[in-house]
Design a protein around this motif. Structure first.
Motif, PDB file in Angstrom:
ATOM      1  N   THR A   1       7.337   5.909  11.910  1.00  0.00           N
ATOM      2  CA  THR A   1       7.340   5.838  10.454  1.00  0.00           C
ATOM      3  C   THR A   1       8.255   4.724   9.942  1.00  0.00           C
ATOM      4  O   THR A   1       7.854   3.903   9.107  1.00  0.00           O
TER       5      THR A   1
ATOM      6  N   LEU B   1      16.265  14.953  -2.683  1.00  0.00           N
ATOM      7  CA  LEU B   1      17.238  14.952  -1.591  1.00  0.00           C
ATOM      8  C   LEU B   1      18.604  15.321  -2.169  1.00  0.00           C
ATOM      9  O   LEU B   1      19.411  14.446  -2.477  1.00  0.00           O
TER      10      LEU B   1
ATOM     11  N   GLN C   1      11.514  15.848   3.601  1.00  0.00           N
ATOM     12  CA  GLN C   1      12.687  15.029   3.279  1.00  0.00           C
ATOM     13  C   GLN C   1      12.915  13.970   4.360  1.00  0.00           C
ATOM     14  O   GLN C   1      13.226  12.820   4.072  1.00  0.00           O
TER      15      GLN C   1
ATOM     16  N   PHE D   1      10.670  12.719   6.341  1.00  0.00           N
ATOM     17  CA  PHE D   1       9.604  11.721   6.224  1.00  0.00           C
ATOM     18  C   PHE D   1       9.909  10.733   5.102  1.00  0.00           C
ATOM     19  O   PHE D   1       9.730   9.514   5.241  1.00  0.00           O
ATOM     20  N   TYR D   2      10.383  11.253   4.008  1.00  0.00           N
ATOM     21  CA  TYR D   2      10.691  10.396   2.851  1.00  0.00           C
ATOM     22  C   TYR D   2      11.704   9.320   3.239  1.00  0.00           C
ATOM     23  O   TYR D   2      11.498   8.126   2.982  1.00  0.00           O
ATOM     24  N   LEU D   3      12.772   9.717   3.891  1.00  0.00           N
ATOM     25  CA  LEU D   3      13.799   8.750   4.300  1.00  0.00           C
ATOM     26  C   LEU D   3      13.249   7.759   5.326  1.00  0.00           C
ATOM     27  O   LEU D   3      13.476   6.560   5.241  1.00  0.00           O
ATOM     28  N   ARG D   4      12.518   8.271   6.294  1.00  0.00           N
ATOM     29  CA  ARG D   4      11.998   7.382   7.336  1.00  0.00           C
ATOM     30  C   ARG D   4      10.968   6.413   6.770  1.00  0.00           C
ATOM     31  O   ARG D   4      10.879   5.270   7.203  1.00  0.00           O
ATOM     32  N   SER D   5      10.200   6.880   5.779  1.00  0.00           N
ATOM     33  CA  SER D   5       9.197   5.994   5.191  1.00  0.00           C
ATOM     34  C   SER D   5       9.858   4.846   4.436  1.00  0.00           C
ATOM     35  O   SER D   5       9.215   3.878   4.073  1.00  0.00           O
TER      36      SER D   5
END
Lengths: 249, 451
Positions: free
Chosen positions: A72, A90, B390, B392-396
């Motif tokens: 990713t 977050l 969460q 995934f959001y950071l990694r994306s």
């Protein structure tokens, strides 16, 4: 820029994308429309690297790279950006820190030095103003307690800061009032460039009044069933999707 | 499995080996106190896992080691450069204990305001025993388990803080408990006494850290007396090495309208236990205890809170957060007692745990015991994993998995860390946590005050 061939994707043994083909050239803006459940969000999540999906066939080339083989974060390093339909909160993760870390991660991956703190601060404030995001929200937790519109503005802010090669905007217009829509469209249009492509996923023609696409695709049943220019979007607005089902069958 | 006989043998061994060198010989009250405690060591029931507060805690690894008693001699330490152990960027009055013995006051304590005593308990036993006896007498009957009894039986030195009526300190106080290695594992038993007279106010930072990786058993006992209207902002950081056992027993008693605000941070040690007993003795007291703990492989964190509302209209807030990784284990045991007469009590107890691995374990048990009818009390506890959305959001956004996990963990901790009112401690904590949680950079999810 992006070449998708015969992409097949399922989740929990339910098949969602059934041999999807799509070609996007450099500098182009494409709109993907389609009814609920047609696979639009699945497509965007799979491209960005969400792990819940099973890719059972096909290939995706992004700038010549085998996109599906990348982690990713590596996809982001390569220049892919997904503006989420439902940006998560977050709690406790400072928004400004988040954007800075993300920008620096991309710069490190490209072998560039990290951005100077003062430079970063100036740029993020400038961009926040352009997308109409209250400066106070930069100091809060990422999306923590943001309204729907604020979350979408925060996505556009991240896109503007990260300057991706390919931006996928997944229903960025959903839940926005007309003023917010204009601001967001302005942000997207400001990013249009010869070396940057944009995919806009939307239910409504309305957004396309502000972001004028080069191509419009209709996704039904996990495949692109029709492509055309912006006239196609107007036609969909008038006739709905039903006639395409018949045409596809 | 350690038997009862082995346990007694362990205790008596440590009790007897250090009898010679204790200060305050000839002070009847002190001799009595030590004698009573020594008797308790012989009489108290042995600790075992049938007892509720030791149910999830095995002390076998501790009792398998023999320690030598520290603190007989601090000769040669006068010239120890302690500056590198200080909390960077904190302008404070300071007291340093090495292996439980106070060093002669560093220069920064010379300019303490009038009405404030900050120094060695051992010294005070020689110079001002009468005043100490008045405070120590209140302590009677508190050798409620073998470890507190062991501490009391061998009272030697510790930090002494006395703040006079209406004195509000202009700067924080830092008390540093430094462990310096020895060829054999040390038993370190500071006895700390903090007395705040009416209307006084102090911010105190206590840090327990090790200078090297040698083994030790730190058996702290701290008593805090807050007189009417006194206010203590108390930060406690436990961060000893991975071979250390650490037990801190804290007795807090609060008089009318006094305020205690504790922030207990615990990262180090193979076994680190906090036993905190708060007694709201008079009306209108406020007691807030926040905590943050992390545990990884071969670590056990053991938190026991007992907050006793013995008077009307007191408020208590306990909020502890844990981050568990590897095969880390934690025990949280929070207990609020509201006496029949303590009407108008307002108490909340929370414990939240973030599990970074499946192999980590927490046993959490909040309890309310309420005998009054007009009260507002609640408790809650959660145990959760990182939300994949969460991550995934950071990694994306290009942030790799290790850093993303670290950022989310720091975010989880932010509720506690953002409540720290000292910038120096907050940034120290941010860096410490990022390091502990394996972040690639010093990326803190928390607002370190300079954004």
């Amino acid at each position: 820029m992006l070449s998708i061939k015969e992409l097949r994707v399922s989740i929990e043994q339910k098949s969602i994308l059934n041999g999807l083909n799509l070609e996007i050239g450099s500098g182009e803006v494409h709109a993907i429309m389609g009814p609920n459940g047609s696979g639009k969000s699945t497509l965007s999540q799979v491209l960005a690297g969400r792990e819940d999906y099973l890719v059972s066939g096909g290939e995706v080339l992004f700038d010549g790279l085998d996109l599906l083989a990348l982690e990713t974060e590596e996809r982001a390093h390569a220049g892919l950006f997904l503006g989420m339909q439902y940006p998560v909160e977050l709690p406790g993760v400072n928004n400004m820190t988040f954007i800075r870390e993300s920008l620096n991660a991309l710069r490190r991956a490209r072998g560039e030095p990290e951005l100077d703190a003062a430079d970063f601060l100036r740029r993020v404030r400038e961009q926040a103003q352009l997308v109409g995001l209250d400066q106070a929200l930069l100091k809060r937790g990422v999306n923590e307690g943001f309204s729907g519109g604020e979350k979408k503005r925060n996505e556009i802010l991240q896109m503007a800061m990260l300057q991706p090669k390919l931006a996928i905007l997944d229903e960025t217009d959903s839940g926005l009032d007309i003023d917010a829509l204009r601001v967001i469209a302005g942000g997207v249009n400001g990013l249009r460039a010869a070396d940057r492509s944009i995919i806009v996923i939307t239910h409504y023609q309305r957004l396309l009044d502000y972001i004028e696409p080069d191509r419009v695709h209709v996704l039904v049943g996990g495949r692109i069933v029709r492509s055309g220019d912006k006239q196609l979007a107007l036609e969909l607005e008038q006739r709905g999707y039903g006639w395409l089902d018949e045409a596809a069958a | 499995m350690i038997t009862a006989a082995q346990q007694s043998d362990w205790l008596l061994h440590h009790l007897s080996q250090s009898a010679g060198n204790l200060p305050g010989r000839g002070l009847a009250w002190l001799e009595n106190l030590r004698r009573e405690a020594a008797r308790s060591v012989a009489q108290l029931p042995v600790l075992n896992r049938k007892q509720e507060s030791w149910r999830y805690t095995s002390i076998d690894s501790l009792l398998q080691q023999r320690f030598i008693t520290a603190g007989a001699d601090i000769g040669g330490l006068e010239n120890l450069d302690i500056s590198r152990w200080m909390l960077p960027g904190l302008d404070a009055y300071r007291l340093v204990l090495v292996n439980g013995r106070c060093l002669p006051s560093p220069a920064s304590s010379a300019d303490l305001p009038e009405g404030v005593v900050l120094g060695s308990l051992r010294t005070a036993l020689a110079t001002d025993p009468d005043r100490l006896s008045a405070w120590f007498v209140r302590n009677s009957g508190r050798s409620d388990n073998l470890f507190t009894a062991l501490n009391s039986a061998l009272i030697n030195d510790g930090a002494l803080l006395h703040v006079g009526t209406d004195v509000v300190l202009d700067k924080p106080i830092e008390i540093l408990h430094l462990h310096l290695g020895h060829e054999r594992p040390l038993l370190v038993q500071p006895r700390n006494l903090l007395v705040l007279e009416p209307g006084s106010g102090v911010t105190l930072v206590e840090r327990a850290i090790g200078a090297d990786s040698s083994a030790a058993f730190h058996n702290h006992l701290t008593e805090i007396y807050l007189s009417a209207g006194a206010s203590l902002d108390h930060y406690r950081l436990q961060d000893e090495n991975q071979r250390s056992h650490h037990l801190c027993t804290l007795f807090l008693s609060q008089q009318e309208q006094s305020r205690y605000r504790g922030t207990h941070l615990s990262f180090g040690g193979v076994w680190a236990r906090t036993d905190c007993h708060a007694l709201l003795q008079q009306p209108g007291g406020e007691c807030e205890i926040n905590g943050l703990y992390t545990v990884g492989d071969e670590q056990l964190k053991d938190i026991h809170l007992r907050v006793h509302h013995a008077a009307p209209r007191c408020t208590s807030r306990e909020r502890f957060k844990g981050i568990l990784h590897g095969e880390g284990r934690a025990v949280f045991d929070g207990h609020i007692i509201v006496d029949r007469g303590a009407q108008g009590s307002d108490a909340q107890l929370r414990n939240d745990n973030l599990m970074l691995t499946r192999s980590a374990e927490v046993d959490t048990k909040p309890q309310l015991e309420i005998y009054a009818d007009d009260v507002k009390c609640s408790h809650g506890t959660t145990v959760g994993e990182v939300d994949p959305a969460q991550l995934f959001y950071l990694r994306s956004r290009g942030i790799d998995k290790a850093q993303a996990l670290s950022m989310l963990s720091l975010g989880f901790a932010a509720e506690i860390s953002n409540g720290i009112r000292l910038n120096a401690l907050r940034s120290y904590l941010a860096q410490r946590l990022a390091r502990k949680l394996g972040g690639q950079t010093d990326a803190s999810g928390m607002d370190s005050g300079n954004v």
